[in-house]
Design a protein around this motif. Structure first.
Motif, short mmCIF file in Angstrom:
data_model
loop_
_atom_site.label_atom_id
_atom_site.label_comp_id
_atom_site.label_asym_id
_atom_site.label_seq_id
_atom_site.Cartn_x
_atom_site.Cartn_y
_atom_site.Cartn_z
N GLU A 96 0.82 -1.20 0.00
CA GLU A 96 0.00 0.00 0.00
C GLU A 96 0.86 1.25 0.00
O GLU A 96 0.44 2.31 -0.48
CB GLU A 96 -0.95 0.00 1.20
CG GLU A 96 -2.02 -1.07 1.15
CD GLU A 96 -2.91 -0.95 -0.07
OE1 GLU A 96 -3.51 0.12 -0.26
OE2 GLU A 96 -2.99 -1.93 -0.85
N ARG A 114 -6.24 -11.18 2.08
CA ARG A 114 -7.17 -10.12 1.71
C ARG A 114 -7.29 -9.17 2.90
O ARG A 114 -6.92 -9.50 4.03
CB ARG A 114 -8.54 -10.71 1.37
CG ARG A 114 -8.59 -11.51 0.08
CD ARG A 114 -8.53 -10.63 -1.13
NE ARG A 114 -8.87 -11.33 -2.36
CZ ARG A 114 -8.83 -10.76 -3.57
NH1 ARG A 114 -8.48 -9.49 -3.69
NH2 ARG A 114 -9.15 -11.44 -4.65
N SER A 181 -5.48 -2.78 4.18
CA SER A 181 -5.75 -2.94 2.75
C SER A 181 -4.62 -3.70 2.06
O SER A 181 -3.44 -3.49 2.36
CB SER A 181 -5.93 -1.58 2.10
OG SER A 181 -6.07 -1.73 0.69
N GLU A 183 -5.08 -4.09 -1.47
CA GLU A 183 -5.57 -3.88 -2.84
C GLU A 183 -4.42 -3.73 -3.84
O GLU A 183 -4.47 -4.29 -4.94
CB GLU A 183 -6.46 -2.65 -2.88
CG GLU A 183 -7.04 -2.35 -4.26
CD GLU A 183 -7.95 -1.14 -4.26
OE1 GLU A 183 -8.29 -0.67 -5.35
OE2 GLU A 183 -8.32 -0.67 -3.17
N SER A 187 -3.37 -6.16 -7.19
CA SER A 187 -3.42 -5.62 -8.55
C SER A 187 -2.04 -5.51 -9.19
O SER A 187 -1.93 -5.07 -10.33
CB SER A 187 -4.10 -4.24 -8.54
OG SER A 187 -3.33 -3.31 -7.80
#
Length: 251
Positions: A96, A114, A181, A183, A187
């Motif tokens: 992050e 996750r 997070s 994310e 990605s």
């Protein structure tokens, strides 16, 4: 030949797993350096050569900041981040903040969380309960005690003895804390390496395999050598990392 496929301009950051330290990457790091790569093998707070800092307050956030600080203070960019086992949780959270500094990620038999998941969530309730009980009985209630190196699948008595001399307890808080997070890690271009025989939970492997099918920027590979393949099969591990460097060059 693999010797000629990778550029040596890209630094590697090799992150260890639970109760280990940067020492466990020594055989692989030396091979990468002989190929001309810059290699860093940071040790997380309270473990390995930083075991004198062991404290019950050390949690997952401490280890995430350790990794972020390595990137910031070493001015790392365009790097390949390799995480083994527990290190996958740390690396996923750190992304992050450091994703712009990372060209490619490699999870070596590692946990891929996750958002909101802890190590205990990822290893499952039965194994989590066993670790908690072991901590109560043998870890002063707040550390995960060391396991004999044979637990990781190592059979060579010399490697077992050497690893046993290096392993250190780990604050159990790092296993209990949920990750924030993830994310950017999910990605980001990367690879999962399943070490054979693996110690990864089946659903973690399924998660990685599914991602490799759905995500054209994510690769799945296998590597003989047990969970401790960086020690038991450093040449095979080197080949995987050189492939990762070649993929990174192509992105």
């Amino acid at each position: 030949m693999l010797e000629s496929v990778a550029s040596n301009s890209r630094p590697f950051v090799l992150l260890h797993g639970g109760r280990h330290g940067g020492w466990c990457w020594g055989p692989v790091a030396s091979r990468l350096r002989r190929r001309g790569f810059d290699v860093l093998t940071p040790t997380l707070t309270g473990l390995g050569d930083r075991s004198h800092l062991l404290d019950p307050s050390i949690g997952l956030d401490t280890h995430v900041q350790d990794l972020v600080a390595t990137f910031e203070y070493e001015d790392l960019t365009d790097s390949i981040l390799v995480a083994h086992s527990y290190g996958g949780v740390v690396a996923s959270a750190a992304m992050e903040k450091i994703a712009d500094r990372v060209r490619f990620m490699v999870y070596v038999d590692a946990l891929i969380p996750r958002a909101g998941e802890s190590v205990f969530d990822l290893v499952g309730p039965r194994r989590a309960a066993a670790i908690e009980e072991n901590a109560r009985n043998h870890g002063r209630g707040w550390t995960v005690p060391v396991s004999d190196a044979s637990y990781y699948g190592i059979t060579d008595p010399d490697i077992i003895a050497w690893v046993n001399s290096k392993l250190t307890p780990q604050p159990i808080k790092t296993y209990r804390d949920p990750v924030g997070s993830t994310e950017r890690a999910w990605s980001h271009p990367g690879m999962f390496v399943e070490c054979l025989p693996t110690r990864a939970e089946p659903f973690v492997l399924d998660r990685a395999r599914d991602r490799s099918v759905r995500d054209e920027k994510f690769w799945y590979r296998t590597l003989e050598g047990t969970h401790e393949a960086p020690l038991t099969n450093p040449d095979g591990t080197l080949e995987i990392l050189l492939e990762a460097a070649r993929i990174a060059d192509s992105l």
